[in-house]
Design a protein around this motif. Sequence first.
Motif, PDB file in Angstrom:
ATOM      1  N   ASP A  54      -8.649  13.317  -6.268  1.00  0.00           N
ATOM      2  CA  ASP A  54      -9.014  14.665  -6.683  1.00  0.00           C
ATOM      3  C   ASP A  54      -7.774  15.538  -6.813  1.00  0.00           C
ATOM      4  O   ASP A  54      -6.656  15.126  -6.531  1.00  0.00           O
ATOM      5  CB  ASP A  54      -9.983  15.264  -5.656  1.00  0.00           C
ATOM      6  CG  ASP A  54     -10.891  16.320  -6.270  1.00  0.00           C
ATOM      7  OD1 ASP A  54     -10.620  16.753  -7.409  1.00  0.00           O
ATOM      8  OD2 ASP A  54     -11.865  16.710  -5.617  1.00  0.00           O
ATOM      9  N   TYR A  60      -6.822  23.773  -8.889  1.00  0.00           N
ATOM     10  CA  TYR A  60      -7.762  23.059  -9.750  1.00  0.00           C
ATOM     11  C   TYR A  60      -7.622  23.421 -11.232  1.00  0.00           C
ATOM     12  O   TYR A  60      -8.402  22.944 -12.046  1.00  0.00           O
ATOM     13  CB  TYR A  60      -9.193  23.335  -9.279  1.00  0.00           C
ATOM     14  CG  TYR A  60      -9.487  22.667  -7.944  1.00  0.00           C
ATOM     15  CD1 TYR A  60     -10.035  21.386  -7.896  1.00  0.00           C
ATOM     16  CD2 TYR A  60      -9.209  23.312  -6.749  1.00  0.00           C
ATOM     17  CE1 TYR A  60     -10.291  20.765  -6.685  1.00  0.00           C
ATOM     18  CE2 TYR A  60      -9.459  22.701  -5.525  1.00  0.00           C
ATOM     19  CZ  TYR A  60     -10.000  21.432  -5.509  1.00  0.00           C
ATOM     20  OH  TYR A  60     -10.245  20.811  -4.305  1.00  0.00           O
ATOM     21  N   LYS A  63      -7.037  20.331 -13.340  1.00  0.00           N
ATOM     22  CA  LYS A  63      -8.253  19.526 -13.475  1.00  0.00           C
ATOM     23  C   LYS A  63      -9.177  20.122 -14.524  1.00  0.00           C
ATOM     24  O   LYS A  63      -9.751  19.400 -15.343  1.00  0.00           O
ATOM     25  CB  LYS A  63      -8.989  19.416 -12.138  1.00  0.00           C
ATOM     26  CG  LYS A  63     -10.275  18.580 -12.227  1.00  0.00           C
ATOM     27  CD  LYS A  63     -10.984  18.461 -10.899  1.00  0.00           C
ATOM     28  CE  LYS A  63     -12.249  17.619 -11.024  1.00  0.00           C
ATOM     29  NZ  LYS A  63     -12.968  17.506  -9.732  1.00  0.00           N
TER      30      LYS A  63
END
Length: 210
Positions: A54, A60, A63
């Motif tokens: 992850d 993030y 991502k």
Amino acid sequence: DEYAADVREAIGLEPNDIFILQPTRIVPRKGIEHAVKLVSMLKNPRCKLVISHDAGDEGYEYKHMIEELAREEEVDVRFIGDRVSEVRQLDADGNKLYTLWDLYPFADLVTYPSTYEGFGNALLEAIYFRKPVVINRYNIFIEDIEPRGFNLAVIDGFITREVTKKVERLLEDKAFRDSVVDHNYRVARRYYSYATLRRNLRMLTNTLTG
């Protein structure tokens, strides 16, 4: 082994899917956008890009960028960081967690398009498991690894049609794939094995102690 026998099913792959493994965390220096672009250029709906770890300590945003790019390129990306752990165990819901080494045996191709690495452990791991590799020419690779003579699908900052064609052959031609991965295993055994380490350490200690 029995524990890892259901890996493909656990991450949602169908029997005829092509399992393309990105064995890294989701951080910008891993160059995952190149892996997405490669799968897009393969134009094969059976190809599934599976990212093992992850995001996290670097946020993030990257991502989310990868997710958006995958949508634009119509690439099926599987984020399975919640199913991968340092050790085999069960999560709070009783689902099995797998190690990265549980994933390698089932991968059809490993992508490693990093823009920077201290060395590149995932490269040697993929070679150890006799998997074909797509790699970007980051600095340490150029200086210390590329001269060894590995047979890899090499990109230099962007995906070319030539690289895509080599990947297609690696996925479709078993005899070619076997010759490539066996060659890479022999090269790695010559330069990066424990026997090589022991020999080099023995030479170093002999030099120091006389």
